[in-house]
Design an enzyme around this catalytic site. Structure first.
Site, PDB file in Angstrom:
ATOM      1  N   ASP A 173      66.171   6.390 -44.818  1.00  0.00           N
ATOM      2  CA  ASP A 173      64.909   7.110 -44.914  1.00  0.00           C
ATOM      3  C   ASP A 173      63.757   6.135 -45.050  1.00  0.00           C
ATOM      4  O   ASP A 173      63.972   4.922 -45.223  1.00  0.00           O
ATOM      5  CB  ASP A 173      64.987   8.065 -46.134  1.00  0.00           C
ATOM      6  CG  ASP A 173      64.178   9.319 -45.927  1.00  0.00           C
ATOM      7  OD1 ASP A 173      64.484  10.324 -46.590  1.00  0.00           O
ATOM      8  OD2 ASP A 173      63.247   9.296 -45.104  1.00  0.00           O
ATOM      9  N   GLU A 206      64.683   6.990 -39.803  1.00  0.00           N
ATOM     10  CA  GLU A 206      63.522   7.877 -39.856  1.00  0.00           C
ATOM     11  C   GLU A 206      62.247   7.090 -39.532  1.00  0.00           C
ATOM     12  O   GLU A 206      61.121   7.515 -39.803  1.00  0.00           O
ATOM     13  CB  GLU A 206      63.411   8.567 -41.213  1.00  0.00           C
ATOM     14  CG  GLU A 206      64.602   9.432 -41.509  1.00  0.00           C
ATOM     15  CD  GLU A 206      64.293  10.678 -42.340  1.00  0.00           C
ATOM     16  OE1 GLU A 206      63.118  11.082 -42.404  1.00  0.00           O
ATOM     17  OE2 GLU A 206      65.223  11.244 -42.916  1.00  0.00           O
ATOM     18  N   TRP A 207      62.448   5.940 -38.930  1.00  0.00           N
ATOM     19  CA  TRP A 207      61.380   4.990 -38.613  1.00  0.00           C
ATOM     20  C   TRP A 207      60.197   5.671 -37.896  1.00  0.00           C
ATOM     21  O   TRP A 207      59.064   5.631 -38.362  1.00  0.00           O
ATOM     22  CB  TRP A 207      62.013   3.870 -37.770  1.00  0.00           C
ATOM     23  CG  TRP A 207      61.174   2.730 -37.338  1.00  0.00           C
ATOM     24  CD1 TRP A 207      59.825   2.565 -37.486  1.00  0.00           C
ATOM     25  CD2 TRP A 207      61.643   1.567 -36.650  1.00  0.00           C
ATOM     26  NE1 TRP A 207      59.423   1.389 -36.934  1.00  0.00           N
ATOM     27  CE2 TRP A 207      60.530   0.747 -36.407  1.00  0.00           C
ATOM     28  CE3 TRP A 207      62.903   1.143 -36.213  1.00  0.00           C
ATOM     29  CZ2 TRP A 207      60.645  -0.482 -35.744  1.00  0.00           C
ATOM     30  CZ3 TRP A 207      63.018  -0.072 -35.547  1.00  0.00           C
ATOM     31  CH2 TRP A 207      61.896  -0.868 -35.326  1.00  0.00           C
ATOM     32  N   PRO A 208      60.383   6.365 -36.731  1.00  0.00           N
ATOM     33  CA  PRO A 208      59.206   6.957 -36.056  1.00  0.00           C
ATOM     34  C   PRO A 208      58.502   8.026 -36.892  1.00  0.00           C
ATOM     35  O   PRO A 208      57.284   8.154 -36.861  1.00  0.00           O
ATOM     36  CB  PRO A 208      59.764   7.531 -34.754  1.00  0.00           C
ATOM     37  CG  PRO A 208      61.240   7.556 -34.893  1.00  0.00           C
ATOM     38  CD  PRO A 208      61.622   6.567 -35.937  1.00  0.00           C
ATOM     39  N   LEU A 209      59.278   8.766 -37.672  1.00  0.00           N
ATOM     40  CA  LEU A 209      58.665   9.820 -38.487  1.00  0.00           C
ATOM     41  C   LEU A 209      57.601   9.228 -39.407  1.00  0.00           C
ATOM     42  O   LEU A 209      56.502   9.770 -39.546  1.00  0.00           O
ATOM     43  CB  LEU A 209      59.742  10.524 -39.307  1.00  0.00           C
ATOM     44  CG  LEU A 209      59.298  11.467 -40.421  1.00  0.00           C
ATOM     45  CD1 LEU A 209      58.364  12.549 -39.893  1.00  0.00           C
ATOM     46  CD2 LEU A 209      60.504  12.116 -41.087  1.00  0.00           C
ATOM     47  N   TYR A 210      57.896   8.072 -40.000  1.00  0.00           N
ATOM     48  CA  TYR A 210      56.944   7.440 -40.926  1.00  0.00           C
ATOM     49  C   TYR A 210      55.909   6.594 -40.207  1.00  0.00           C
ATOM     50  O   TYR A 210      54.862   6.264 -40.755  1.00  0.00           O
ATOM     51  CB  TYR A 210      57.706   6.596 -41.965  1.00  0.00           C
ATOM     52  CG  TYR A 210      58.457   7.466 -42.926  1.00  0.00           C
ATOM     53  CD1 TYR A 210      59.729   7.927 -42.624  1.00  0.00           C
ATOM     54  CD2 TYR A 210      57.859   7.899 -44.103  1.00  0.00           C
ATOM     55  CE1 TYR A 210      60.396   8.777 -43.480  1.00  0.00           C
ATOM     56  CE2 TYR A 210      58.518   8.747 -44.968  1.00  0.00           C
ATOM     57  CZ  TYR A 210      59.793   9.196 -44.639  1.00  0.00           C
ATOM     58  OH  TYR A 210      60.455  10.049 -45.496  1.00  0.00           O
ATOM     59  N   ASP A 234      60.831  17.572 -41.708  1.00  0.00           N
ATOM     60  CA  ASP A 234      62.128  18.122 -42.078  1.00  0.00           C
ATOM     61  C   ASP A 234      62.324  19.541 -41.589  1.00  0.00           C
ATOM     62  O   ASP A 234      61.416  20.377 -41.708  1.00  0.00           O
ATOM     63  CB  ASP A 234      62.261  18.140 -43.621  1.00  0.00           C
ATOM     64  CG  ASP A 234      62.310  16.756 -44.201  1.00  0.00           C
ATOM     65  OD1 ASP A 234      62.441  16.642 -45.426  1.00  0.00           O
ATOM     66  OD2 ASP A 234      62.196  15.785 -43.423  1.00  0.00           O
TER      67      ASP A 234
END
Ligand code: GAL
Length: 424
Positions: A173, A206-210, A234
């Site tokens: 995450d 979850e790299w691109p999400l952040y 999510d």
């Protein structure tokens, strides 16, 4: 609401990595292609605890649904006894809240001793004895999103710990990291660290999400270091959430679709089929579109209490075959008209999957007419084809010509999933 949530999440970024250390590792090896681990050649399939069980650590009040060794052992047993493993669901994945509040005296992560009395290694042995694989969760920053110890500054130690425990997948995450550069460096570093253990560990990022709240992610780079990656917020047990994920995916398909392929997949988050929030038609839509999008199929539900219709949908071998198609090309939204969306996905052996989604949320079932020559870049049914409806029920529709017009009826919020085969 979702964008705000992402922004708030981006504000929580606060890990700072000593770049000089990273420089020695990442840039000391010219032309390093970090991830060529031969894993996830088709989208990962399994079960992930988060959406259904979240961070419930109160085993006194909730002995049967707290995040505990018992929960995962029960799910492992059912994955074998109830046909989930046979259907392809292989990875049993622990999410956040498995850890003790602190690392041990040697700086190693440790499982909460009360909730996981045998530790992760014993749980891994149990899961492996069932022919399944075990996934675990950690975070690139100073803390996990639920506040447990993060891996920042401990990447090598944690990668080695997970390998020693014989873990098979890591969900990493992105909470509590301070900048895009440090986020990227951390995800790359952990990818290298996992690689260095010599153990095959699927790397779920979850790299691109952040990254999105800060700048458009470099998906080519992400694909080099991760086996799959979350780009959007999510999933919740709600139709609103599924719609938001589908709308984001189609709006950004020009950026994400071509990056996906064997070894690296876009992850729109968990399947919530078998829970409480979706109607039957909406559950069909999620299963059909996750197959079209070549998404990892990670269920989050209670396998001890799942209704037969949801179980049959999740174990539908024809739909899973589309999701797992070896060509590994992600599908896309072809067109939207008259409140219908038509999605298509090229499959191996010159076949195509087509999903027709009724976006309307009022009225009854509606007819949609499709000129077959418009599908599959005009070759899906050329000069002729055989069409089978797979969802919501399987039905052979028969032979059609290139010039045929297909007329199908779709329920509000529902989806018809078709497979178009050109007779060889
Ligand atoms: C979120 C992540 C969820 C879940 C949660 C755990 O950031 O997107 O899938 O892992 O953290 O705290």
């Amino acid at each position: 609401m979702v964008r705000e949530k992402l922004y708030n999440r981006a504000q929580r970024l606060s890990c700072v990595l000593p770049l000089n250390v990273l420089g020695l590792v990442l840039w000391g090896i010219p032309g390093v292609r970090a991830l060529n681990n031969g894993l996830a050649m088709t989208p990962t399939m399994g079960w992930l605890h988060w959406e259904r069980f979240m961070c419930n650590v109160d085993c006194k009040e909730y002995p049967d649904s707290c995040v505990s060794e018992q929960l995962f052992m029960q799910m492992a047993d059912l994955m074998v006894s109830d046909g989930w493993k046979d259907a392809g669901y292989e990875y049993l994945c622990i999410d956040d809240c498995w850890m003790a509040a602190t690392r041990d005296s040697k700086g190693k992560l440790q499982a909460d001793p009360e909730r996981f009395p045998g530790g992760i290694r014993r749980l891994a042995n149990y899961v492996h004895s069932k022919g399944l694989k075990l996934g675990i969760y950690a975070d690139v920053g100073n803390k996990t999103c639920a506040g447990y110890p993060g891996s920042f500054g401990y990447y090598d130690i944690d990668a080695k710990t997970f390998a020693d425990w014989e873990v098979d997948l890591l969900k990493f995450d992105g909470c509590y990291c301070d900048s895009l550069k440090h986020l990227a460096d951390g995800y790359k570093y952990m990818s290298l660290a996992l690689n260095r253990t010599g153990r095959s560990i699927v790397y779920s990022c979850e790299w691109p999400l952040y990254a999105w709240p800060l700048q458009k992610p470099n998906y080519t780079e992400i694909q080099e270091y991760c086996n799959h990656w979350r780009s959007f917020g999510d999933v919740l047990d709600s139709w609103q959430s599924i719609k938001a994920i589908l709308d984001w995916s189609s709006s950004n398909q020009g950026t994400i679709v071509n990056v996906a392929g064997p070894g690296g997949w876009n992850d729109p988050d968990m399947l919530v089929i078998g829970n409480f929030g979706l109607s039957w038609d909406q559950q069909v839509t999620q299963m059909a579109l996750w197959a079209i999008m070549a998404a990892p199929l990670l269920m989050s539900n209670d396998l001890r209490h799942i209704n037969p219709q949801a179980r049959a949908l999740l174990q539908n071998k024809d739909v899973i075959a589309i999701n797992q198609d070896p060509l590994g090309k992600q599908g896309y939204l072809l067109r939207k008209e008259d409140n219908f969306e038509v999605w298509e996905r090229p499959l191996s052996s010159l076949s195509w999957a087509v999903a027709v989604r009724n976006v309307q949320e009022i009225g009854g079932p509606r007819f949609h007419m499709i000129s077959l020559f418009t599908l599959g870049k005009a070759v899906a049914c050329n000069p002729a084809c055989f069409i089978t409806q797979l969802l919501p029920v399987k039905k052979e529709l028969g032979f059609f010509q290139w010039s045929s017009i297909l007329k199908i009826k779709v329920n509000p919020t529902g989806t018809i999933l078709l497979q178009i085969n050109t007779p060889n």
